[in-house]
Design a protein around this motif. Structure first.
Motif, PDB file in Angstrom:
ATOM      1  N   ARG A  63       0.782  -1.055   0.081  1.00 19.39           N
ATOM      2  CA  ARG A  63       0.186   0.010   0.010  1.00 19.39           C
ATOM      3  C   ARG A  63       0.734   1.253  -0.129  1.00 19.39           C
ATOM      4  O   ARG A  63       0.687   2.034  -0.733  1.00 19.39           O
ATOM      5  N   GLU A  64       2.095   1.394   0.729  1.00 19.81           N
ATOM      6  CA  GLU A  64       2.965   2.546   0.794  1.00 19.81           C
ATOM      7  C   GLU A  64       3.499   2.425  -0.395  1.00 19.81           C
ATOM      8  O   GLU A  64       3.867   3.833  -0.999  1.00 19.81           O
ATOM      9  N   THR A  65       3.836   1.634  -1.188  1.00 17.51           N
ATOM     10  CA  THR A  65       4.427   1.641  -2.383  1.00 17.51           C
ATOM     11  C   THR A  65       3.584   2.150  -3.471  1.00 17.51           C
ATOM     12  O   THR A  65       3.899   3.110  -4.296  1.00 17.51           O
ATOM     13  N   ALA A  66       2.168   1.608  -3.511  1.00 12.60           N
ATOM     14  CA  ALA A  66       1.340   2.202  -4.484  1.00 12.60           C
ATOM     15  C   ALA A  66       1.117   3.682  -4.514  1.00 12.60           C
ATOM     16  O   ALA A  66       0.919   4.416  -5.224  1.00 12.60           O
ATOM     17  N   GLU A  67       1.201   4.045  -2.951  1.00 12.87           N
ATOM     18  CA  GLU A  67       0.731   5.419  -2.796  1.00 12.87           C
ATOM     19  C   GLU A  67       1.942   6.337  -3.236  1.00 12.87           C
ATOM     20  O   GLU A  67       1.839   7.651  -3.820  1.00 12.87           O
ATOM     21  N   ALA A  68       3.197   5.746  -2.938  1.00 15.04           N
ATOM     22  CA  ALA A  68       4.398   6.484  -3.362  1.00 15.04           C
ATOM     23  C   ALA A  68       4.676   6.590  -4.816  1.00 15.04           C
ATOM     24  O   ALA A  68       5.163   7.614  -5.433  1.00 15.04           O
ATOM     25  N   LEU A  69       4.111   5.638  -5.631  1.00 14.35           N
ATOM     26  CA  LEU A  69       4.051   5.562  -6.939  1.00 14.35           C
ATOM     27  C   LEU A  69       2.975   6.702  -7.704  1.00 14.35           C
ATOM     28  O   LEU A  69       2.841   6.709  -8.748  1.00 14.35           O
ATOM     29  N   GLY A  70       1.933   7.058  -6.755  1.00 16.69           N
ATOM     30  CA  GLY A  70       0.920   7.802  -7.126  1.00 16.69           C
ATOM     31  C   GLY A  70      -0.356   7.483  -7.771  1.00 16.69           C
ATOM     32  O   GLY A  70      -1.022   7.820  -8.485  1.00 16.69           O
ATOM     33  N   LEU A  71      -0.398   5.806  -7.304  1.00 14.98           N
ATOM     34  CA  LEU A  71      -1.336   5.316  -7.738  1.00 14.98           C
ATOM     35  C   LEU A  71      -2.712   5.331  -6.792  1.00 14.98           C
ATOM     36  O   LEU A  71      -2.569   5.002  -5.540  1.00 14.98           O
TER      37      LEU A  71
ATOM     38  N   ALA B 102      -8.062 -12.246 -16.120  1.00 16.66           N
ATOM     39  CA  ALA B 102      -8.008 -12.146 -17.479  1.00 16.66           C
ATOM     40  C   ALA B 102      -9.203 -12.084 -18.223  1.00 16.66           C
ATOM     41  O   ALA B 102      -9.421 -11.671 -19.349  1.00 16.66           O
ATOM     42  N   ARG B 103     -10.441 -11.892 -17.541  1.00 16.72           N
ATOM     43  CA  ARG B 103     -11.711 -11.698 -17.950  1.00 16.72           C
ATOM     44  C   ARG B 103     -11.938 -10.223 -18.117  1.00 16.72           C
ATOM     45  O   ARG B 103     -13.094  -9.639 -18.833  1.00 16.72           O
ATOM     46  N   LEU B 104     -11.161  -9.254 -17.690  1.00 17.71           N
ATOM     47  CA  LEU B 104     -11.008  -7.905 -17.815  1.00 17.71           C
ATOM     48  C   LEU B 104     -10.307  -7.298 -19.026  1.00 17.71           C
ATOM     49  O   LEU B 104      -9.055  -7.535 -19.187  1.00 17.71           O
ATOM     50  N   ASP B 105     -11.080  -6.461 -19.848  1.00 15.47           N
ATOM     51  CA  ASP B 105     -10.160  -5.905 -20.941  1.00 15.47           C
ATOM     52  C   ASP B 105      -9.234  -4.651 -20.742  1.00 15.47           C
ATOM     53  O   ASP B 105      -9.614  -4.175 -19.300  1.00 15.47           O
ATOM     54  N   GLY B 106      -8.186  -4.238 -21.348  1.00 15.29           N
ATOM     55  CA  GLY B 106      -7.590  -3.270 -20.840  1.00 15.29           C
ATOM     56  C   GLY B 106      -6.336  -3.414 -20.177  1.00 15.29           C
ATOM     57  O   GLY B 106      -6.029  -4.621 -20.053  1.00 15.29           O
ATOM     58  N   ARG B 107      -5.728  -2.684 -19.407  1.00 18.40           N
ATOM     59  CA  ARG B 107      -4.709  -2.519 -18.738  1.00 18.40           C
ATOM     60  C   ARG B 107      -4.854  -2.556 -17.210  1.00 18.40           C
ATOM     61  O   ARG B 107      -5.499  -1.584 -16.543  1.00 18.40           O
ATOM     62  N   THR B 108      -4.313  -3.498 -16.489  1.00 17.87           N
ATOM     63  CA  THR B 108      -4.177  -3.588 -15.107  1.00 17.87           C
ATOM     64  C   THR B 108      -3.025  -3.481 -14.483  1.00 17.87           C
ATOM     65  O   THR B 108      -2.094  -4.073 -15.115  1.00 17.87           O
ATOM     66  N   VAL B 109      -2.601  -2.485 -13.441  1.00 15.52           N
ATOM     67  CA  VAL B 109      -1.474  -2.580 -12.592  1.00 15.52           C
ATOM     68  C   VAL B 109      -1.744  -3.141 -11.390  1.00 15.52           C
ATOM     69  O   VAL B 109      -2.790  -2.418 -10.793  1.00 15.52           O
ATOM     70  N   ALA B 110      -0.966  -3.983 -10.512  1.00 12.10           N
ATOM     71  CA  ALA B 110      -1.259  -4.371  -9.314  1.00 12.10           C
ATOM     72  C   ALA B 110       0.077  -4.233  -8.806  1.00 12.10           C
ATOM     73  O   ALA B 110       1.132  -4.806  -9.181  1.00 12.10           O
ATOM     74  N   VAL B 111       0.155  -3.590  -7.385  1.00 13.47           N
ATOM     75  CA  VAL B 111       1.291  -3.632  -6.569  1.00 13.47           C
ATOM     76  C   VAL B 111       1.100  -4.862  -5.684  1.00 13.47           C
ATOM     77  O   VAL B 111       0.223  -4.835  -4.619  1.00 13.47           O
ATOM     78  N   VAL B 112       1.844  -5.770  -5.439  1.00 12.83           N
ATOM     79  CA  VAL B 112       1.645  -7.043  -4.942  1.00 12.83           C
ATOM     80  C   VAL B 112       2.968  -7.513  -4.403  1.00 12.83           C
ATOM     81  O   VAL B 112       4.140  -7.288  -4.769  1.00 12.83           O
TER      82      VAL B 112
END
Length: 201
Positions: A57-65, A129-139
């Protein structure tokens, strides 16, 4: 329909530096600085997700997501070993650690086995995989490991042979059962492999 999923591993934390199983430890100053430096380098996405862990969560926030927390990609449940160093556990419970590393179905720590974990992440990938387009996930790094194992149909013991540096991107494109992989690309401003210890999970 083609889906694109980018998995980003979190920046470095004290637990990672000390080779401890993650216990909710926040990013350290260096990790936070590198994540902020990499902010703005990601291409536009249709959705952003994040594992529930503090470091993700801290990484995603720092990345501006503006990322939605997704419980399905929670890291591997380490049970009573959570927060302990691998060296410490190995000294206290050598037989349990040996079993855990040798048998993907075992969970001597009382948490989740590697097999159960890989199955859980594979189910999440099927839904992505059932979602079209681009997904980013910090995991968490182990989510990336499980993704690689299931996507390539690799033997489960390969889980332990996959190194996931902090702040790197693993990209999947295609659809469920037919993913193409691009591994370990460092995010802008985040040098890969610099002062990076091996993470226990």
């Amino acid at each position: 329909m083609t889906s694109r999923v980018m998995l980003i591993s979190p920046a470095i934390s004290l637990a990672l530096r000390e080779a401890r199983f993650d216990d909710g430890c926040p990013l350290d100053a260096t990790g936070l600085r590198l994540a902020r430096t990499a902010a703005g380098t990601l291409t536009a996405v249709d959705r952003a997700w994040v594992s529930p862990s503090v470091r993700c969560r801290e990484t995603a926030e720092a990345l501006g997501l503006d990322a939605e927390v997704v419980p399905e990609v929670t890291g591997l449940d380490m049970g009573r070993w959570r927060g302990a160093a691998l060296a410490e556990v190995s000294a206290q419970e050598p037989e349990a650690v040996a079993l855990w590393l040798a048998d993907p179905a075992s969970a001597p720590h009382g948490g989740e086995s590697v097999r159960e974990f890989c199955d859980r992440i594979a189910a999440w990938l099927d839904s992505a995989a059932r979602l079209d387009g681009r997904t980013v996930a910090v995991v968490d790094p182990e989510v990336v490991r499980a993704t690689v194992v299931r996507t390539l149909g690799a033997p489960e013991p390969a889980f332990w042979r996959i190194d996931v540096p902090p702040l790197t991107a693993t990209e999947l494109s295609g659809r469920s059962g037919r993913w193409n992989l691009r591994l370990g690309q460092p995010l802008g401003g985040a040098p890969s492999g610099t002062g990076r210890p091996t993470e226990p999970s």
